[in-house]
Design a protein around this motif. Structure first.
Motif, PDB file in Angstrom:
ATOM      1  N   HIS A 168      -6.096  12.435   2.780  1.00  0.00           N
ATOM      2  CA  HIS A 168      -5.019  13.144   2.253  1.00  0.00           C
ATOM      3  C   HIS A 168      -5.437  14.998   1.950  1.00  0.00           C
ATOM      4  O   HIS A 168      -4.582  15.622   1.933  1.00  0.00           O
ATOM      5  CB  HIS A 168      -4.374  12.514   0.832  1.00  0.00           C
ATOM      6  CG  HIS A 168      -3.290  11.630   1.126  1.00  0.00           C
ATOM      7  ND1 HIS A 168      -2.182  11.996   1.522  1.00  0.00           N
ATOM      8  CD2 HIS A 168      -3.177  10.247   0.448  1.00  0.00           C
ATOM      9  CE1 HIS A 168      -1.425  11.014   1.595  1.00  0.00           C
ATOM     10  NE2 HIS A 168      -2.044   9.737   0.831  1.00  0.00           N
TER      11      HIS A 168
ATOM     12  N   VAL B 257       6.783   9.392  -3.062  1.00  0.00           N
ATOM     13  CA  VAL B 257       6.178   8.418  -3.868  1.00  0.00           C
ATOM     14  C   VAL B 257       5.060   7.782  -3.076  1.00  0.00           C
ATOM     15  O   VAL B 257       5.395   7.253  -1.937  1.00  0.00           O
ATOM     16  CB  VAL B 257       7.314   7.286  -4.386  1.00  0.00           C
ATOM     17  CG1 VAL B 257       6.630   6.207  -4.962  1.00  0.00           C
ATOM     18  CG2 VAL B 257       8.243   8.044  -5.356  1.00  0.00           C
TER      19      VAL B 257
ATOM     20  N   CYS C 105       0.498   8.042  -2.928  1.00  0.00           N
ATOM     21  CA  CYS C 105      -0.792   8.501  -3.314  1.00  0.00           C
ATOM     22  C   CYS C 105      -0.560   9.819  -3.563  1.00  0.00           C
ATOM     23  O   CYS C 105      -1.345  10.619  -4.275  1.00  0.00           O
ATOM     24  CB  CYS C 105      -1.863   8.187  -2.483  1.00  0.00           C
ATOM     25  SG  CYS C 105      -2.639   6.571  -3.083  1.00  0.00           S
TER      26      CYS C 105
ATOM     27  N   HIS D 266      11.277   7.412  -3.945  1.00  0.00           N
ATOM     28  CA  HIS D 266      10.630   6.833  -2.885  1.00  0.00           C
ATOM     29  C   HIS D 266      11.558   6.654  -1.541  1.00  0.00           C
ATOM     30  O   HIS D 266      12.582   5.981  -1.568  1.00  0.00           O
ATOM     31  CB  HIS D 266      10.191   5.615  -3.530  1.00  0.00           C
ATOM     32  CG  HIS D 266       9.321   4.710  -2.620  1.00  0.00           C
ATOM     33  ND1 HIS D 266       8.456   5.189  -1.857  1.00  0.00           N
ATOM     34  CD2 HIS D 266       9.128   3.122  -2.339  1.00  0.00           C
ATOM     35  CE1 HIS D 266       7.328   4.248  -1.176  1.00  0.00           C
ATOM     36  NE2 HIS D 266       7.870   3.153  -1.523  1.00  0.00           N
TER      37      HIS D 266
ATOM     38  N   GLY E 196       4.105   9.387   3.052  1.00  0.00           N
ATOM     39  CA  GLY E 196       3.384   8.261   3.551  1.00  0.00           C
ATOM     40  C   GLY E 196       4.126   7.227   4.704  1.00  0.00           C
ATOM     41  O   GLY E 196       5.324   7.481   4.615  1.00  0.00           O
ATOM     42  N   ASP E 197       3.416   6.168   4.941  1.00  0.00           N
ATOM     43  CA  ASP E 197       4.041   5.276   5.760  1.00  0.00           C
ATOM     44  C   ASP E 197       5.069   4.316   5.106  1.00  0.00           C
ATOM     45  O   ASP E 197       6.149   4.004   5.644  1.00  0.00           O
ATOM     46  CB  ASP E 197       3.124   4.558   6.707  1.00  0.00           C
ATOM     47  CG  ASP E 197       1.883   3.852   5.933  1.00  0.00           C
ATOM     48  OD1 ASP E 197       2.132   3.139   4.964  1.00  0.00           O
ATOM     49  OD2 ASP E 197       0.884   4.481   6.061  1.00  0.00           O
ATOM     50  N   GLY E 198       4.587   4.017   3.749  1.00  0.00           N
ATOM     51  CA  GLY E 198       5.547   3.211   3.170  1.00  0.00           C
ATOM     52  C   GLY E 198       6.819   3.874   3.061  1.00  0.00           C
ATOM     53  O   GLY E 198       8.002   3.486   2.790  1.00  0.00           O
ATOM     54  N   ASP E 199       6.468   4.982   2.419  1.00  0.00           N
ATOM     55  CA  ASP E 199       7.635   5.904   2.000  1.00  0.00           C
ATOM     56  C   ASP E 199       8.482   6.310   3.209  1.00  0.00           C
ATOM     57  O   ASP E 199       9.960   6.104   3.088  1.00  0.00           O
ATOM     58  CB  ASP E 199       7.024   7.272   1.281  1.00  0.00           C
ATOM     59  CG  ASP E 199       7.970   8.087   0.606  1.00  0.00           C
ATOM     60  OD1 ASP E 199       8.517   8.007  -0.395  1.00  0.00           O
ATOM     61  OD2 ASP E 199       8.642   9.114   1.399  1.00  0.00           O
TER      62      ASP E 199
ATOM     63  N   ASN F 191      -1.541   5.924   7.115  1.00  0.00           N
ATOM     64  CA  ASN F 191      -2.789   5.176   6.837  1.00  0.00           C
ATOM     65  C   ASN F 191      -2.686   3.698   6.924  1.00  0.00           C
ATOM     66  O   ASN F 191      -3.888   2.841   6.416  1.00  0.00           O
ATOM     67  CB  ASN F 191      -3.488   5.637   5.416  1.00  0.00           C
ATOM     68  CG  ASN F 191      -2.464   5.316   4.186  1.00  0.00           C
ATOM     69  OD1 ASN F 191      -1.504   4.339   4.359  1.00  0.00           O
ATOM     70  ND2 ASN F 191      -2.767   5.768   3.188  1.00  0.00           N
TER      71      ASN F 191
ATOM     72  N   ILE G  58      -1.425   1.409   5.478  1.00  0.00           N
ATOM     73  CA  ILE G  58      -1.319   0.510   4.416  1.00  0.00           C
ATOM     74  C   ILE G  58      -0.662   1.088   3.121  1.00  0.00           C
ATOM     75  O   ILE G  58      -0.480   2.217   3.138  1.00  0.00           O
ATOM     76  CB  ILE G  58      -2.841   0.228   3.642  1.00  0.00           C
ATOM     77  CG1 ILE G  58      -2.959  -1.054   2.870  1.00  0.00           C
ATOM     78  CG2 ILE G  58      -3.425   1.345   3.110  1.00  0.00           C
ATOM     79  CD1 ILE G  58      -4.341  -1.681   2.986  1.00  0.00           C
ATOM     80  N   TYR G  59      -0.233   0.454   2.013  1.00  0.00           N
ATOM     81  CA  TYR G  59       0.602   1.059   0.869  1.00  0.00           C
ATOM     82  C   TYR G  59      -0.833   1.430  -0.175  1.00  0.00           C
ATOM     83  O   TYR G  59      -1.695   0.566  -0.360  1.00  0.00           O
ATOM     84  CB  TYR G  59       1.324   0.391   0.046  1.00  0.00           C
ATOM     85  CG  TYR G  59       2.594  -0.009   0.807  1.00  0.00           C
ATOM     86  CD1 TYR G  59       2.979   0.398   1.698  1.00  0.00           C
ATOM     87  CD2 TYR G  59       3.478  -0.445  -0.339  1.00  0.00           C
ATOM     88  CE1 TYR G  59       4.121   0.296   2.361  1.00  0.00           C
ATOM     89  CE2 TYR G  59       4.943  -0.678   0.351  1.00  0.00           C
ATOM     90  CZ  TYR G  59       5.176  -0.205   1.636  1.00  0.00           C
ATOM     91  OH  TYR G  59       6.366  -0.697   1.938  1.00  0.00           O
ATOM     92  N   GLY G  60      -1.054   2.883  -0.258  1.00  0.00           N
ATOM     93  CA  GLY G  60      -2.459   3.085  -0.839  1.00  0.00           C
ATOM     94  C   GLY G  60      -2.168   2.856  -2.276  1.00  0.00           C
ATOM     95  O   GLY G  60      -2.729   2.362  -3.200  1.00  0.00           O
ATOM     96  N   MET G  61      -1.108   3.619  -2.753  1.00  0.00           N
ATOM     97  CA  MET G  61      -0.947   3.756  -4.400  1.00  0.00           C
ATOM     98  C   MET G  61      -0.681   2.535  -4.944  1.00  0.00           C
ATOM     99  O   MET G  61      -1.092   2.419  -6.207  1.00  0.00           O
ATOM    100  CB  MET G  61       0.396   4.436  -4.512  1.00  0.00           C
ATOM    101  CG  MET G  61       0.467   5.298  -6.133  1.00  0.00           C
ATOM    102  SD  MET G  61       2.031   5.886  -6.410  1.00  0.00           S
ATOM    103  CE  MET G  61       1.688   6.923  -7.686  1.00  0.00           C
ATOM    104  N   THR G  62       0.088   1.550  -4.577  1.00  0.00           N
ATOM    105  CA  THR G  62       0.197   0.385  -5.346  1.00  0.00           C
ATOM    106  C   THR G  62      -0.734  -0.699  -5.203  1.00  0.00           C
ATOM    107  O   THR G  62      -0.738  -1.679  -5.337  1.00  0.00           O
ATOM    108  CB  THR G  62       1.435  -0.212  -4.589  1.00  0.00           C
ATOM    109  OG1 THR G  62       1.614  -0.165  -3.267  1.00  0.00           O
ATOM    110  CG2 THR G  62       2.684   0.397  -5.510  1.00  0.00           C
TER     111      THR G  62
HETATM  112  C1  LIG Z   1      12.073   2.447  -5.415  1.00  0.00           C
HETATM  113  C2  LIG Z   1      10.471   2.299  -5.369  1.00  0.00           C
HETATM  114  N1  LIG Z   1       9.946   1.085  -5.135  1.00  0.00           N
HETATM  115  C3  LIG Z   1       8.751   0.886  -5.205  1.00  0.00           C
HETATM  116  C4  LIG Z   1       7.864   1.867  -5.771  1.00  0.00           C
HETATM  117  C5  LIG Z   1       6.384   1.552  -5.871  1.00  0.00           C
HETATM  118  N2  LIG Z   1       5.457   2.139  -4.983  1.00  0.00           N
HETATM  119  C6  LIG Z   1       5.081   3.273  -5.202  1.00  0.00           C
HETATM  120  S1  LIG Z   1       3.855   3.908  -3.875  1.00  0.00           S
HETATM  121  C7  LIG Z   1       4.331   2.823  -3.007  1.00  0.00           C
HETATM  122  C8  LIG Z   1       3.910   2.808  -1.615  1.00  0.00           C
HETATM  123  C9  LIG Z   1       3.457   4.054  -0.960  1.00  0.00           C
HETATM  124  O1  LIG Z   1       2.828   3.830   0.239  1.00  0.00           O
HETATM  125  P1  LIG Z   1       2.693   5.043   1.361  1.00  0.00           P
HETATM  126  O2  LIG Z   1       4.008   5.614   1.605  1.00  0.00           O
HETATM  127  O3  LIG Z   1       2.156   4.334   2.577  1.00  0.00           O
HETATM  128  O4  LIG Z   1       1.461   6.083   0.687  1.00  0.00           O
HETATM  129  P2  LIG Z   1       0.121   5.945   0.356  1.00  0.00           P
HETATM  130  O5  LIG Z   1      -0.018   5.496  -1.042  1.00  0.00           O
HETATM  131  O6  LIG Z   1      -0.420   5.018   1.211  1.00  0.00           O
HETATM  132  O7  LIG Z   1      -0.476   7.301   0.596  1.00  0.00           O
HETATM  133  C10 LIG Z   1       5.370   2.031  -3.549  1.00  0.00           C
HETATM  134  C11 LIG Z   1       5.850   0.775  -2.834  1.00  0.00           C
HETATM  135  C12 LIG Z   1       8.677   2.881  -6.391  1.00  0.00           C
HETATM  136  N3  LIG Z   1       7.931   3.855  -6.904  1.00  0.00           N
HETATM  137  N4  LIG Z   1       9.812   3.060  -6.033  1.00  0.00           N
END
Ligand SMILES: Cc1ncc(C[n+]2csc(CCOP(=O)(O)OP(=O)(O)O)c2C)c(N)n1
Ligand code: SF4
Lengths: 357, 248
Positions: free
Chosen positions: B24, B50, B52, B69, B93-96, B122, B124-128
């Motif tokens: 990052h 939202v 890492c 998010h 991020g990829d989750g976002d 990456n 994967i979900y890093g932050m959670t």
């Molecule tokens: C509405 C909502 N749902 C769930 C979350 C919890 N949350 C925080 S970070 C995250 C995943 C982030 O993953 P990614 O976007 O891949 O980024 P990375 O941390 O891998 O850099 C989630 C599900 C949140 N903050 N808000």
């Protein structure tokens, strides 16, 4: 200005917002407010302003968050199911302290419900709706003229306190036509938006629009600051109409929006039967105008009757302020039904008789 | 002694919170260098996601937003429409971007929103704490795919760049990686081009950056780079997916 025109509620909302200097509109169609978006789609580009049809209400409110953060006046409009989707964004906007206007032309619920007028979003609007400890001023006009006037006011209150404001009407107000006059209202002095994040443009420090406070002590401080602001709003911004409550009356109706118009008819009908009925009409639902009840509680012989297009939501606020000093009765319709004057009058008679007994 | 390596003006003096070996930080630096070189720091507005990089607003010295998010592209749309002369980027991020915010990114791209997205993949979900992402590979073990991602149950990874490149509103889409010096240089070139396309008013631009999460992959920083090369690159081929070039 000062020209009287016949306008549909939803279109008057658009025109009033434009005249209040709204620069950006972000929306998504839903009955019974879609004409707000259609009006803005036509007018905003003519004025060199922004109209975007978002892919969802979620996106629309987040576009508002983005635009509001740059310091421009902006708004979105929707109806009940759409407002539920906007709840996420409204919470973030309240947390980040951004001024904007959210219009809710309420329809029957829960769920997809109906497209008929209702007031069943009262709790959602006044008690949060999104997560976290926040409130937002909610304006509830009862005519199209008042709607137009309150839009200017709502934008000003939003800017004055850095808060989202809601204009809450119902499907009836949105869909009917009435003559309206657009006049320049006295504008309050508004603070500079030196917090706006629209590019440094020579500023030494970067501005951040944010609602994240990882440190709990800091978040508590932020919450205390918000609560302090809400106290100021409660003190300064509650609005109401007290109608026909001079001297002693038998019963005071408590109603807002379309329902309050029906209640005014009931007052006339009751007078013909010798029953003296008054009305307290909250114009702001939050802050709730406690003062209007304080001022009238001694004047009503048999108490209050809350009349709502819901199962009884505002009645909780009425009961809180009346606090057992007088009885508070209820008459409501749901599902998009508008209470009819005869039924309200029957309830008034009943309460008056019960009171006599 | 002459200073040969400086912190870009686009970054603040705040130490980042990223784990050792996490890429990052490199990606932040590339964006800041590009903003400096293009001379647009003064009118750049960034949107942090939202994930890492949720605190990215502390690390970039331009005006910043923190978005809900997945909603960064909608927030960026609001900013850009309100201030068309601003240079607006989202960092996601990829989750976002590929799970909760799929609608927002697809529609911002399809509207040809004149913003730039830096998409950090990456897998994967890093932050959670290492849950399955939409980009987790088939068979990849994560907190929520403890038996390995079963495509029959969890579906297949989304190739975001390929998907976005099919949209007419996208002007430039490239996938890059920051696993080696050579690839870091290429990544910077791509990010710069993406910003240039925005500034030229050409429409939506996106750079997908293959990135590492040594912490949640359970690997050392160097093993993580190898894992990225051996597993992610074959599934997510690098290169330009769309470039409208000189067209309008
Ligand atoms: C509405 C909502 N749902 C769930 C979350 C919890 N949350 C925080 S970070 C995250 C995943 C982030 O993953 P990614 O976007 O891949 O980024 P990375 O941390 O891998 O850099 C989630 C599900 C949140 N903050 N808000
Ligand atoms: S958890 Fe993963 S993505 Fe997050 S900072 Fe650590 S290594 Fe980077």
């Amino acid at each position: 200005m000062g020209d009287k025109v016949l306008m549909k509620g939803t279109e008057a909302i658009g025109e009033a917002a434009i005249r209040a200097d709204c620069q950006c509109f972000f929306g998504y169609p839903i009955t019974p407010q879609t004409e707000v978006a259609a009006y803005m789609a036509k007018k905003m580009p003519e004025l060199g302003r922004v109209f975007v049809q978002a892919e969802s209400e979620v996106a629309a409110i987040n576009m508002v968050y983005g635009a509001a953060g740059t310091g421009v006046r902006c708004m979105t409009s929707s109806s009940s199911p759409g407002i539920s989707l906007k709840a996420e964004g409204i919470s973030y906007i309240a947390g980040a302290e951004l001024p904007c206007l959210i219009v809710n032309i309420v329809r029957g619920g829960p769920g997809l419900g109906s497209i008929q007028p209702a007031q069943s979003d009262y709790f959602q609007a006044t008690k949060g709706g999104g997560h976290g400890d926040y409130n937002m001023p909610v304006f509830a006009p009862s005519s199209i003229q008042e709607m137009v006037d309150l839009i200017q006011e709502a934008f000003d209150v939003a800017d004055a306190y850095r808060t989202p404001c809601m204009l809450m009407g119902d499907g009836m107000l949105g869909q009917m036509m009435e003559p309206v006059e657009f006049h320049e209202t006295a504008r309050r002095e508004l603070p500079k938006k030196d917090w706006a994040a629209d590019g440094l443009r020579g500023r030494a420090h970067h501005n951040v629009i944010n609602s994240l406070y990882l440190n709990p002590e800091e978040l508590e401080q932020h919450n205390l600051h918000l609560q302090e602001k809400y106290q100021q709003i409660k003190k300064n911004e509650a609005r109401y109409e007290i109608y026909n409550c001079e001297g002693e009356v038998d019963i005071i109706l408590a109603a807002y929006g379309t329902t309050s118009r029906v209640c005014k008819n009931v007052i006339k009908m009751a007078a013909e039967e010798g029953i003296r009925v008054g009305l307290v009409r909250p114009i702001t639902l939050w802050p709730f105008p406690n003062e209007a009840f304080e001022k009238t509680v001694e004047h009503t012989k048999y108490g209050y009757l809350a009349v709502e297009m819901s199962a009884g939501q505002m009645i909780e606020d009425v009961r809180l302020v009346v606090n057992g000093r007088k009885p508070v009765g209820f008459h409501g319709r749901m599902g998009g039904m508008v209470p009819n004057p005869e039924d309200i009058l029957a309830k008034v008679r009943e309460l008056a008789l019960e009171g006599v007994k | 002694m002459a200073l040969t390596f400086e912190k870009p003006k686009g970054l603040t003096d705040v130490p980042t919170h990223y784990c050792p070996g996490c890429t990052h930080g490199i990606i932040h630096r590339l964006i800041a260098e590009v903003v400096d070189e293009l001379g647009v720091l003064d009118k750049t507005v960034g949107v942090a996601p939202v994930g890492c990089s949720v605190l990215a607003y502390d690390y970039f010295s331009c005006d910043m937003y923190e978005a809900a998010h997945g909603r960064a592209p909608a927030v960026a749309t609001g900013i850009k429409r309100a201030k068309p002369d601003a240079t607006v980027f989202t960092y996601q991020g990829d989750g976002d971007l590929a799970a909760i915010g799929t609608a927002e990114i697809v529609h911002a791209a399809t509207r040809g929103e004149k913003i730039t997205t830096v998409f950090v993949n990456n897998a994967i979900y890093g932050m959670t704490g290492g849950q399955m992402a939409p980009t987790s590979l088939p068979g990849q073990v994560t907190e929520t795919s403890p038996y390995g991602r079963n495509t029959g149950l969890a579906g297949y990874p989304i190739r975001v760049s390929e998907m976005i490149s099919t949209l007419d509103g996208a002007s430039y889409v490239e996938r890059v990686s920051v696993d080696s010096v050579k690839n870091v240089m290429r990544a910077k070139k791509a990010i710069k081009k993406a910003f240039e396309y925005q500034i030229a008013g050409k429409g939506f631009s996106m750079v997908e950056v293959l990135s590492t999460c040594p912490t949640n992959w359970g690997l050392s920083p160097t093993e993580a780079l190898t894992w990225l090369r051996d597993n992610m690159m074959p599934y997510y081929p690098l290169g330009v997916k769309k470039d409208i070039g000189e067209e309008d």
